[in-house]
Design an enzyme around this catalytic site. Sequence first.
Site, short mmCIF file in Angstrom:
data_model
loop_
_atom_site.label_atom_id
_atom_site.label_comp_id
_atom_site.label_asym_id
_atom_site.label_seq_id
_atom_site.Cartn_x
_atom_site.Cartn_y
_atom_site.Cartn_z
CD GLU A 62 -2.82 -42.16 32.77
OE1 GLU A 62 -3.95 -41.62 32.76
OE2 GLU A 62 -1.87 -41.76 32.07
CG HIS A 131 6.63 -35.39 33.63
ND1 HIS A 131 5.54 -34.58 33.64
CD2 HIS A 131 6.63 -36.00 32.41
CE1 HIS A 131 4.92 -34.66 32.47
NE2 HIS A 131 5.55 -35.53 31.72
#
Lengths: 329, 411
Positions: A62, A131
């Site tokens: 990321e 999540h």
Amino acid sequence: MSGTRLSLAKGLNAGLRRAMEKDPKVVLMGEDVGKLGGVFRITEGLQKDFGDHRVMDTPLAESGIVGAAVGLALRGYRPVVEIQFDGFVYPAFDQIVSQVAKMHARSLGHLKLPLVIRIPCGGGIGAVEHHSESNEAYFAHTAGLRVVTCSNAADGYWMMQQAIESDDPVIFFEPKRRYHERGETEIDEGGTPELGLYDARVVREGSDATLLCYGPMVKTCLQAAEAAAEEGCNLEVVDLRTLSPLDLPTIMESVKKTRRAVIVHEAQTFVGMGAEIAARIQEECFYHLEAPVLRVGGYNIPYPPSRFEEEFLPTLDRVLDAVDRSLAH
Amino acid sequence: MSDNEVAGHARSRMEGAFQPSPESGPTPPSQIYGHFSDENPEMVQFVDADGNRLETNETNAPYAQIVEEMTSEDARIIYRDLVLVRRIDAEGFALQRQGELGLWPSLLGQEAAQVGAGRALRDHDYAFPGYREHGVAWCRGVPPENLLGMFRGVNHGGWDSNENNFHLYTIVIGNQMLHAVGYAMGIAADGDMGTGDPDRDAAVMAFTGDGGTSQGDFNEALVFAAVTNAPTVFFVQNNQWAISEPNEKQFIIPPYQRARGFGFPGVLVDGNDPLATYAVAKDALDKARSGQGPTLIEAYTYRMGAHTTSDDPSKYRSSAEVEIWKEKDPIKRMRGFMAERNHADEEFFAAVDAEADEIAARVRKACQEMPDPELPTMFDHQYTEYHPLVEAEREEFLAYHAGFAEEGGQA
């Protein structure tokens, strides 16, 4: 597509497509955004139509995705990066707060960083940990970023294009549990956006109290308002849409009218967006208020295992309970 | 070094990892690691410590032609760079000691690494520095005065990166490596790579130190560059100390060898040999521009001063180690080489020294005369477009200060 009702996912996809058609410098990058179309299929079909040089599958890193996007933006591109899930943005946090947010200012305006960082946000989908988080406050707290979130397909369509057109870096939160719900609003693809990117919207007018919400909670608050209406309580619902900057005039106008405010978000209330909004209301609307500004949000624990999430996330009943407490004053 | 040797080396390191040293103070890495010494046969060198041209060997042969093609004028340019950069750096150090700068990260000892790399860049290449790359900035044409603002505290950089294709200094270690790769991906996407047109093909050089190689961003940058074939040259100045931490706290396998694991070549070069750094950097940049992919260059050098003016190297390293490196001084080496080849006369050297005096005076004057920014400008350039919160706070700030003025005080 004129006049069609789409899901939020399709609205976002159409917005990305239109932005890419308009400007060849718009490129998408992220994990699995190519052939797969992203884990939520937001970029579905775009690599096929625009090529893998404009829709780039990246290594699973990321910080690398955001850092490389910074370089692309410095070269004149307008990258739109996808962070796969909210809880995965933290490896890129350093790049976002140390570099993305500050590049324009530290260059004394010489450099622009037209970068959009898309983050599917929030819970309610029964996912495993990392999540389902709502981490908007970290980014709203960071000067130099703009932070927006959409709640319906039309906003997804227009706000995505507006974010990409912005020369400032924009953190774009997409409520993942609303992705695949068919929207109530229609998209007029050939039209023009109803609002600016940094405008809040009164989605339901009312007179007894204001529900201030954004992203996934807009639908919940509208449901709460409908339920309240059956009992004769008339709630106004404001979809904030922009979290940094906040559209304070719209917020204050509504609160001064209804004299009561309940802020609803999924994120933990402690030092969350609601805390800032409540403080601003207190500063600007003190003599208009009939009751303390209340907040409904997540509890001050990490996002729990999904079997708890119905209790963790604000529900219609928790919102109405807060409204009752406000009206009791 | 074979893989087995590396593995054996790693084991021996681990076995002794927490044993107290029998000597006082840390042992210089150059005495522990064969591959980090001057005698490493994998290190590209062209001149010895006295400036004598070394014979062509298996290691430096691929770059020998570049060196042979260098003219007397090239040598004089590099020598002048070395001297002026050292003088600018010394002035920065002095200005900090005199309270004109809050901080200064000295490049003393690393001039050859930076000048060699800096002179290998073409105008339309792009450099992404850390915060010690004053020599690269000089070679790019960035006025040295520009570097002072952030260390004086009047801005965070402030120059236009695109004027000289030299990005702003980056303080968070390693962040810029990814920016460099992204920029290089943009060059490739623009088609400005591998065309064969020297006025079009471009590459990016990313600078960091040995400490930077431990960062995630550094390693992610290598991954991204490798898989995208981005025209990037990673230039690691291994000055052997990451503030107080020596190489053995950063890596077991040296950075140049690590490159192979990412899928592209790594080259070890004597960072105090300006001919070698220039030749290796030029070769890597040529390859990148032509589409042959990234290279990692490890310039083996030494930071002669402190990490910054804030630390005290006497606490963590021996003066004997510093003395060893004084003998490898890049300016002495370059001057010896030039004398051997008769590249310049005494008049030239005197003129360079005089120019250094002039630039030092210019930098000093510019620093002392650098105005504090006007207060309201603190709110400028935070966003490209209107931002209501910034504007509201600017108004609040101005009103607050106007109140003092009305009371007869200073606004």
